[in-house]
Design a protein around this motif. Structure first.
Motif, PDB file in Angstrom:
ATOM      1  N   ILE A 180    -145.230   6.087 -33.027  1.00  0.00           N
ATOM      2  CA  ILE A 180    -145.987   4.939 -32.521  1.00  0.00           C
ATOM      3  C   ILE A 180    -145.205   4.273 -31.386  1.00  0.00           C
ATOM      4  O   ILE A 180    -143.994   4.075 -31.499  1.00  0.00           O
ATOM      5  N   ASP A 181    -145.897   3.932 -30.318  1.00  0.00           N
ATOM      6  CA  ASP A 181    -145.298   3.167 -29.233  1.00  0.00           C
ATOM      7  C   ASP A 181    -145.370   1.694 -29.638  1.00  0.00           C
ATOM      8  O   ASP A 181    -146.425   1.075 -29.556  1.00  0.00           O
ATOM      9  N   PHE A 182    -144.255   1.156 -30.117  1.00  0.00           N
ATOM     10  CA  PHE A 182    -144.288  -0.219 -30.649  1.00  0.00           C
ATOM     11  C   PHE A 182    -143.135  -1.063 -30.121  1.00  0.00           C
ATOM     12  O   PHE A 182    -142.116  -0.541 -29.664  1.00  0.00           O
ATOM     13  N   ALA A 183    -143.337  -2.368 -30.185  1.00  0.00           N
ATOM     14  CA  ALA A 183    -142.287  -3.327 -29.805  1.00  0.00           C
ATOM     15  C   ALA A 183    -142.525  -4.626 -30.566  1.00  0.00           C
ATOM     16  O   ALA A 183    -143.610  -4.845 -31.105  1.00  0.00           O
ATOM     17  N   ILE A 184    -141.489  -5.471 -30.606  1.00  0.00           N
ATOM     18  CA  ILE A 184    -141.626  -6.769 -31.286  1.00  0.00           C
ATOM     19  C   ILE A 184    -141.299  -7.907 -30.303  1.00  0.00           C
ATOM     20  O   ILE A 184    -140.741  -7.657 -29.227  1.00  0.00           O
ATOM     21  N   LEU A 185    -141.659  -9.120 -30.682  1.00  0.00           N
ATOM     22  CA  LEU A 185    -141.379 -10.279 -29.825  1.00  0.00           C
ATOM     23  C   LEU A 185    -139.954 -10.774 -30.003  1.00  0.00           C
ATOM     24  O   LEU A 185    -139.448 -11.527 -29.174  1.00  0.00           O
ATOM     25  N   GLY A 186    -139.302 -10.372 -31.085  1.00  0.00           N
ATOM     26  CA  GLY A 186    -137.919 -10.787 -31.321  1.00  0.00           C
ATOM     27  C   GLY A 186    -137.812 -12.292 -31.517  1.00  0.00           C
ATOM     28  O   GLY A 186    -138.616 -12.895 -32.232  1.00  0.00           O
ATOM     29  N   ASN A 187    -136.829 -12.902 -30.837  1.00  0.00           N
ATOM     30  CA  ASN A 187    -136.586 -14.335 -31.043  1.00  0.00           C
ATOM     31  C   ASN A 187    -137.700 -15.206 -30.479  1.00  0.00           C
ATOM     32  O   ASN A 187    -137.746 -16.407 -30.753  1.00  0.00           O
ATOM     33  N   GLU A 188    -138.585 -14.622 -29.693  1.00  0.00           N
ATOM     34  CA  GLU A 188    -139.705 -15.409 -29.153  1.00  0.00           C
ATOM     35  C   GLU A 188    -140.802 -15.627 -30.188  1.00  0.00           C
ATOM     36  O   GLU A 188    -141.672 -16.467 -30.010  1.00  0.00           O
ATOM     37  N   GLU A 189    -140.773 -14.821 -31.244  1.00  0.00           N
ATOM     38  CA  GLU A 189    -141.816 -14.922 -32.266  1.00  0.00           C
ATOM     39  C   GLU A 189    -141.620 -16.194 -33.103  1.00  0.00           C
ATOM     40  O   GLU A 189    -140.493 -16.577 -33.405  1.00  0.00           O
ATOM     41  N   LYS A 190    -142.726 -16.833 -33.451  1.00  0.00           N
ATOM     42  CA  LYS A 190    -142.696 -17.961 -34.403  1.00  0.00           C
ATOM     43  C   LYS A 190    -143.794 -17.739 -35.422  1.00  0.00           C
ATOM     44  O   LYS A 190    -144.758 -17.022 -35.148  1.00  0.00           O
ATOM     45  N   CYS A 191    -143.652 -18.384 -36.555  1.00  0.00           N
ATOM     46  CA  CYS A 191    -144.653 -18.297 -37.622  1.00  0.00           C
ATOM     47  C   CYS A 191    -146.061 -18.493 -37.064  1.00  0.00           C
ATOM     48  O   CYS A 191    -146.286 -19.357 -36.219  1.00  0.00           O
ATOM     49  N   VAL A 192    -147.016 -17.702 -37.538  1.00  0.00           N
ATOM     50  CA  VAL A 192    -148.410 -17.850 -37.116  1.00  0.00           C
ATOM     51  C   VAL A 192    -148.978 -19.183 -37.610  1.00  0.00           C
ATOM     52  O   VAL A 192    -149.818 -19.790 -36.956  1.00  0.00           O
ATOM     53  N   GLY A 193    -148.521 -19.642 -38.766  1.00  0.00           N
ATOM     54  CA  GLY A 193    -148.885 -20.987 -39.212  1.00  0.00           C
ATOM     55  C   GLY A 193    -149.992 -21.071 -40.247  1.00  0.00           C
ATOM     56  O   GLY A 193    -150.468 -22.160 -40.545  1.00  0.00           O
ATOM     57  N   GLU A 194    -150.392 -19.938 -40.817  1.00  0.00           N
ATOM     58  CA  GLU A 194    -151.486 -19.957 -41.788  1.00  0.00           C
ATOM     59  C   GLU A 194    -151.185 -20.880 -42.958  1.00  0.00           C
ATOM     60  O   GLU A 194    -152.035 -21.675 -43.385  1.00  0.00           O
ATOM     61  N   CYS A 195    -149.958 -20.795 -43.474  1.00  0.00           N
ATOM     62  CA  CYS A 195    -149.603 -21.636 -44.626  1.00  0.00           C
ATOM     63  C   CYS A 195    -149.586 -23.112 -44.243  1.00  0.00           C
ATOM     64  O   CYS A 195    -149.959 -23.965 -45.047  1.00  0.00           O
ATOM     65  N   ALA A 196    -149.144 -23.395 -43.014  1.00  0.00           N
ATOM     66  CA  ALA A 196    -149.127 -24.796 -42.566  1.00  0.00           C
ATOM     67  C   ALA A 196    -150.540 -25.369 -42.613  1.00  0.00           C
ATOM     68  O   ALA A 196    -150.771 -26.458 -43.145  1.00  0.00           O
ATOM     69  N   ARG A 197    -151.493 -24.603 -42.121  1.00  0.00           N
ATOM     70  CA  ARG A 197    -152.873 -25.086 -42.102  1.00  0.00           C
ATOM     71  C   ARG A 197    -153.408 -25.282 -43.519  1.00  0.00           C
ATOM     72  O   ARG A 197    -154.008 -26.309 -43.832  1.00  0.00           O
ATOM     73  N   LEU A 198    -153.152 -24.298 -44.367  1.00  0.00           N
ATOM     74  CA  LEU A 198    -153.700 -24.379 -45.724  1.00  0.00           C
ATOM     75  C   LEU A 198    -152.894 -25.322 -46.622  1.00  0.00           C
ATOM     76  O   LEU A 198    -153.273 -25.579 -47.749  1.00  0.00           O
TER      77      LEU A 198
END
Lengths: 393, 261
Positions: A180-198
């Protein structure tokens, strides 16, 4: 509706609020709620109180802190009232605002999510540190921003929690072996926030949405694959309405789609009896039941044993909707830990392995096994970990 | 009663600290600043007193990275005014900060009179715990530090203050107001403020900016930083391996060698 004064009139102005008028008061929601028996006002009663204009009493109660956002009430509601998705977070926001003291663990998790982008309060600059422990190369987009096919959204526990990193290392290995041609955001990634909303923190969720959408826009990729069902659920159902247009999959359906190529790589016979726990966000909320089971059944020597409650009837691990950071609070209240209730069902199947597909569940069930004394006879493994184990010659 | 709360931003130690190339300061490229923990408690104590007795709370802070977020959060929690001091000389000594704060409190309209001036008792970046007493001296007000409880007399003229001592000893004091208090801990943990409320404060409220006056006198830079170092590894644990007999024999040798017996 924000934090402004919520009245019956303002509630009924919104289509989601108006849904309460259609409630039959059948009580299915309260009966199916895993904490319905301990809440001062279980969902049915809460809806009745709202309709009677008794909002202040609902907001003054801490009943909604026991809502673990498991989607059980919503999945069973004969009127299709979007309790978990809309109504309960709205009410929970008011509960949070009215509490004289937010439970300390929850407060720390929310503040850390805002400040560091993860609820554990780990340094944001170390989010990608686990990459060095992987057995295969992992591209980080900030360092190498070339277009990529799969943007793998790793998420918080899978980045920081030492045991959940096993899931990340396994996923990286699987992607690598599948070419698979894949990559990650690394340190730029932050929680998506689903739990915060709920948890009743829509402002925190919106802040994370703004941030993550700006990061997504920086790079070119075809699809997002995430290890976290909570992230998957929010990206699919909430981010999509504000411009998230990329293809999206959780790791289990993504890997199941590659099963023809994956199966020949599964060379080692594991010889386990495995029972699979359906994550609420993946199962009830997004109908993903078959993909993780198909992956498990593809592993040589794995026999699946279902728990009494499975698929749409699965019992929550207790980690959603802020429950992940309310264990101490629940304990003080004398509530049974839901992860222990579920662990007992897992043990009753006679399985050697409890397989999961949500990063929250590894620590929750491993703790439950230790508390109940099952840890000598059963282990918890993410589906990806079992696949990676079966790849070892 | 009008309560002033002095807030200070300190390096956030969750994010790893790096030393600047000159070896005399923290590297600001990665540095993040956060509200000093005991100042957060001072704010909470002020808000509790306001809720109990009425009045208003004004927060005052020196300019620093991320200070606006902190001041808007204070407004969202219930402070009625936020004041940011800009243009102060960086690297001020503690006595300089005390003098400067006193000057600003006196000169800036509507900061004084205040019945109470609360500050965190100590901050992690100096540990001197001196700004609040120096400020009290400049303002000719009494000072009590390491305070964990404040109860106002209904007359508004005195306060009963609980102060902590080592060994679990506590002392109760009556202090004439106005007074400066160094808060160690509020009666309850600092409250949670929903992000939506902070965002609303950012839209509807403002931060007043005050230019720091130039201070005369030579005590602003009496202390020079000669060097800053990360802790050096000076030793390590020795793991004894082998059979129980070998390990215990080796342990005896070590203890005998150190003169333990």
């Amino acid at each position: 509706m924000g934090t402004s004064q919520v009245t019956l009139e303002s509630l009924l102005q919104f289509p989601e609020g108006k849904e309460i008028l259609t409630c039959l008061q059948c009580g299915t929601c309260s009966g199916t709620c895993p904490y319905g028996d301990v809440m001062e006002f279980p969902p049915r009663r809460m809806v009745a109180m709202l309709r009677a204009g008794m909002l202040d009493q609902v907001f003054a109660s801490d009943s909604l802190l026991a809502c673990v956002a498991c989607y059980a009430c919503m999945a069973k509601c004969p009127r299709g009232i979007r309790l978990t998705e809309v109504l309960l977070p709205l009410l929970k926001e008011q509960t949070l605002a009215h509490l004289s003291e937010v439970p300390a663990e929850l407060q720390k998790a929310l503040q850390s999510t805002l400040r560091y982008g993860n609820p554990m309060g780990e340094p944001s600059r170390k989010r990608a540190a686990w990459v060095k422990t992987a057995s295969v190369p992992i591209r980080i987009l900030a360092e190498d921003p070339r277009p990529v096919d799969v943007l793998w959204f790793v998420e918080c526990y899978t980045s920081f929690h030492p045991r959940c990193q096993d899931n990340s290392r396994a996923t990286a290995l699987l992607f690598h072996k599948l070419g698979i041609d894949f990559a990650i955001l690394g340190n730029e990634e932050k929680c998506v926030g689903e739990c915060a909303r709920l948890t009743g923190e829509p402002g925190l969720f919106e802040t994370l949405v703004d941030y993550n959408m700006a990061v997504f826009q920086k790079y070119r990729f075809k699809r997002v694959v995430t290890s976290c069902p909570h992230a998957y659920s929010a990206l699919k159902n909430l981010y999509s309405s504000i411009g998230f247009h990329w293809e999206l999959e959780h790791t289990t359906p993504f890997l199941a789609r590659h099963l023809v190529r994956l199966k020949p790589l599964l060379v080692r016979k594991l010889g386990y009896i495995v029972t699979y726990h359906d994550s609420c966000c993946l199962g009830r909320q997004n109908d993903v039941y078959d993909a993780p089971r198909a992956l498990l059944q593809a592993i040589p020597g794995v026999r699946l044993a279902e728990m009494v409650h499975n698929r749409v009837n699965s019992i929550c691990c207790g980690g959603g909707g802020g429950g992940m950071w309310l264990d101490t609070y629940y304990k003080a209240k004398g509530y049974e830990r839901l992860s222990e209730r579920r662990a007992k069902e897992a043990a009753a199947t006679g399985a050697d392995v409890l397989a999961v597909s949500c990063p929250f569940e590894v620590s929750r069930f491993e703790d439950a096994f230790k508390v109940l004394g099952y840890d000598k006879r059963m282990v918890v493994r993410d589906v990806t970990e079992l696949l990676a184990e079966a790849m070892e010659a | 009663m009008h309560i002033l709360v002095i807030l200070k931003m300190v390096p956030d130690v969750v994010e790893e600290l790096e030393i600047a190339p000159d070896g005399k300061a923290l590297n600001t490229d990665y540095l993040r600043m956060i509200l000093s923990e005991s100042d957060d408690h001072a704010l909470e104590q002020a808000l509790l007193l306001k809720e109990r007795h009425g009045g208003n709370v004004t927060v005052v802070a020196f300019d620093a990275p991320e200070v606006d977020d902190t001041l808007f959060a204070a407004l969202a929690k219930g402070a009625s005014r936020a004041v940011k001091i800009v243009g102060a000389e960086p690297g001020m000594t503690t006595s300089g900060a005390g003098r400067l704060l006193a000057r600003i409190l006196v000169q800036e309209p509507a900061l004084l009179p205040a019945g109470l001036v609360l500050a965190g008792v100590q901050a992690i970046d100096d540990l001197d715990a001196l700004v609040a007493p120096l400020l009290a001296h400049q303002l000719a007000m009494p000072y009590l530090g390491i305070v964990t409880r404040v109860a106002l007399d209904p007359s508004g003229e005195t306060a009963s203050v609980l102060k902590e001592y080592p060994g679990g000893v506590r002392g109760e004091f009556e202090v004439r107001l106005p007074a400066v208090l160094g808060i160690q801990g509020a009666e309850k943990p600092p409250r949670y403020v929903p992000v939506a409320k902070v965002r609303a404060a950012m839209k509807s409220q403002k931060i007043d900016t005050v230019q720091a006056p130039a201070l005369t006198g030579g005590d602003l830079r009496l202390v020079e930083v000669l060097g800053m170092n990360k802790p050096q590894l000076t030793g390590h644990a020795e793991m004894l391996e082998g059979s129980p007999a070998e390990v215990s024999s080796r342990l005896c040798e070590i203890l005998a060698g150190r003169g333990v017996f």
